[in-house]
Design an enzyme around this catalytic site. Structure first.
Site, PDB file in Angstrom:
ATOM      1  N   CYS A 275     -28.003  81.144 -39.427  1.00  0.00           N
ATOM      2  CA  CYS A 275     -29.134  81.278 -38.533  1.00  0.00           C
ATOM      3  C   CYS A 275     -30.245  80.305 -38.886  1.00  0.00           C
ATOM      4  O   CYS A 275     -30.724  80.376 -39.997  1.00  0.00           O
ATOM      5  CB  CYS A 275     -29.667  82.695 -38.622  1.00  0.00           C
ATOM      6  SG  CYS A 275     -30.930  83.006 -37.420  1.00  0.00           S
ATOM      7  N   PRO A 276     -30.700  79.411 -38.061  1.00  0.00           N
ATOM      8  CA  PRO A 276     -30.227  79.257 -36.687  1.00  0.00           C
ATOM      9  C   PRO A 276     -28.946  78.444 -36.558  1.00  0.00           C
ATOM     10  O   PRO A 276     -28.564  78.136 -35.437  1.00  0.00           O
ATOM     11  CB  PRO A 276     -31.402  78.565 -35.999  1.00  0.00           C
ATOM     12  CG  PRO A 276     -32.124  77.844 -37.069  1.00  0.00           C
ATOM     13  CD  PRO A 276     -31.858  78.562 -38.353  1.00  0.00           C
TER      14      PRO A 276
END
Ligand code: FAD
Lengths: 80, 379
Positions: free
Chosen positions: A19-20
């Protein structure tokens, strides 16, 4: 395993990056470096093999190579 | 001789770590073997997730802050100064008032700093808004209160962006808020993202598609904002988009003291399992300042602090540290003003997003209150 002669100027280690995600990590680096810089993205994410080339084409950079290192991929992108 | 543990930063990571450490090392502190000091540039602790609600008038700035002295264990010494230099060879910190502080063990938790000024046209007195700070979120509240027609664009600019959920939540919350105010029909909403899908995390992106469609939130991908002029956004890809109200998720950076101290190029480089600095002895990183391959989110700081505390306690006791961190991350995602969900993942666990429901929405609101117990190290 395969090898490449490409020399990266910068490496982004996104192994395990959820993430991301690896592509966003790569974009963050590409924004910071000068034109002509070769960035190596290390990623364990299978999806990166498609994501990265698609973005590189849209953003008009150059995909130099994708190397399967066994446990992860090294994707080489040149900023143009 | 008393050994000193210094924690730089009184945010989520620093505060939770200080409280848990003072609990864990209670007998060492009482015996005078250990002392714990928190150095924070701000005498208040800030609970930043509430910045999301300030623009909608659903939280006030005073709800976001509490004095550190009310949150931090009384056995911890608080120093309200800004660290200007970290000397990892001499094991010493320099402060903005010229004083110095030596350490035996150092924890760095200086967070991520929003950089709206990196995007021309974004930030204070500029056409582009954001909500990543007290003034910015209050300015946006005033603008939103007077906004009843036109085109609102929310653009994710920064990679990485602190709290990966906020840009997902904001369009859905504000959409429902416009409906409640009876102005939705006169407002167009567009969400933009730098890559070819709506979010860097694939399951989040997949979750967003039907929900944004249902709510008539337009989307644009491959959209890397270059600058925000009066009324138009221009992108690196050569696209243009007109707006009446623009909200950007800005770029973020680490404090310059990290790079100056050789602790990392921009973000502090730590071992993803032990949180130890890759570049210096007896130095650990916690929270948003680190280069951990996961979200910059409060939950990461919270879970990582458990590992950190256990490892530092082992070092203090001359034991072999064994606790490890595996990237556990949980982020609530609000799907409007009535329902919510959450996403959970770890280094070796793919993210999963469940369907939203009312219970999880109330859990998030409840957590916003209960957070102060987390900061105290109670839960
Ligand atoms: C709008 C918004 C919404 C969010 N929503 C969520 C959410 O829903 N869920 C979630 O998990 N997370 C969320 N987050 C992220 C969360 O707030 C952060 O991940 C968390 O605060 C990180 O903690 P930290 O200790 O690393 O940094 P911070 O909390 O930012 O603390 C940094 C501390 O360091 C101090 N400091 C900095 N530099 C120095 C220096 N040189 N000397 C001394 N002190 C210094 C600062 O004063 C501060 O006390 C959100 C963040 C924002 C902005």
């Amino acid at each position: 395993m395969s090898e490449t002669d490409i020399q990266a100027d910068e490496t982004v280690d996104a192994i395990g990056s959820a993430c991301p995600g690896p592509l966003m990590d790569l974009i963050g680096k590409i924004k910071d470096v000068d034109d002509g810089t070769v960035v190596e993205l290390l990623t364990g994410d299978e999806g990166s093999k498609n994501d990265v080339p698609e973005w590189v084409e849209e953003a008009d950079h150059e995909l130099l190579d994708i190397i399967d290192d066994g446990e992860y991929y090294s994707i080489y992108v040149k900023k143009t | 001789m008393t050994e000193r543990i210094v924690i730089v930063g009184g945010g989520s990571g620093g505060t939770i770590t200080a409280n848990r450490l003072s609990e864990e090392l209670e007998s060492e502190i009482e015996a005078g073997k250990i002392e714990i000091t928190v150095v924070s540039a701000n005498p208040n602790h800030l609970y930043k997730p509430l910045y999301l609600y300030i623009p909608l008038g659903e939280a006030e700035l005073e709800d976001t802050r509490r004095p550190l002295v009310d949150l931090v264990d009384h056995r911890v010494t608080l120093v309200y100064k800004r660290v200007t230099e970290i000397d990892t060879d001499g094991k010493s910190l320099a402060m903005d008032d010229g004083s110095e502080l030596d350490y035996d063990y150092l924890v760095v938790g200086t967070g991520a700093i929003p950089q709206p000024e990196e995007t021309p046209g974004l930030g204070e007195d500029e056409p582009g808004h954001h909500f990543y700070g007290p003034d910015a979120s209050e300015n946006l509240r005033e603008t939103l209160a007077n906004f009843d027609e036109g085109h609102l664009v929310l653009s994710v600019i920064g990679t990485p962006h602190v709290c990966p959920a906020a840009p997902v939540e904001f369009p859905m919350i504000v959409e429902e808020w416009f409906r409640e105010r009876g102005v939705r029909e006169d407002i167009e909403i567009t969400y933009t993202y730098p890559i070819q899908r709506l979010h860097g995390v694939r399951p989040t992106a997949e979750w967003m598609v039907p929900r944004f469609e249902e709510r008539d939130i337009e989307t644009k991908t491959f959209f890397n904002v270059e600058n925000v002029e009066d009324g138009t956004i221009e992108t690196l890809e050569g696209k243009e988009l007109d707006f009446d109200l623009m909200i950007g998720i800005p770029e973020f950076t680490a404090s310059p003291i990290i790079e100056e101290a050789g602790l990392g190029e921009e973000w502090m480089e730590v071992d993803r399992n032990t949180l130890e600095s890759e570049h210096a002895e007896d130095v650990w990183g916690i929270g948003d300042v680190t280069n951990l391959p996961t979200s910059k989110a409060g939950s990461v700081a919270h879970y990582a602090s458990g590992t950190l505390v256990s490892r530092i306690a082992s070092e203090v006791r001359d034991q072999v540290p064994t606790a490890t961190f595996h990237g556990k991350t949980i982020c609530f995602i609000e799907a409007g003003t009535e329902e919510g969900t959450f996403i959970e993942f770890a280094y070796d666990r793919e993210p999963v997003v469940r369907d939203e429901n009312r219970f999880l929405h109330w859990s998030k609101l409840g957590y916003n209150e209960a957070y102060w117990l987390t900061a105290r190290g109670v839960m």
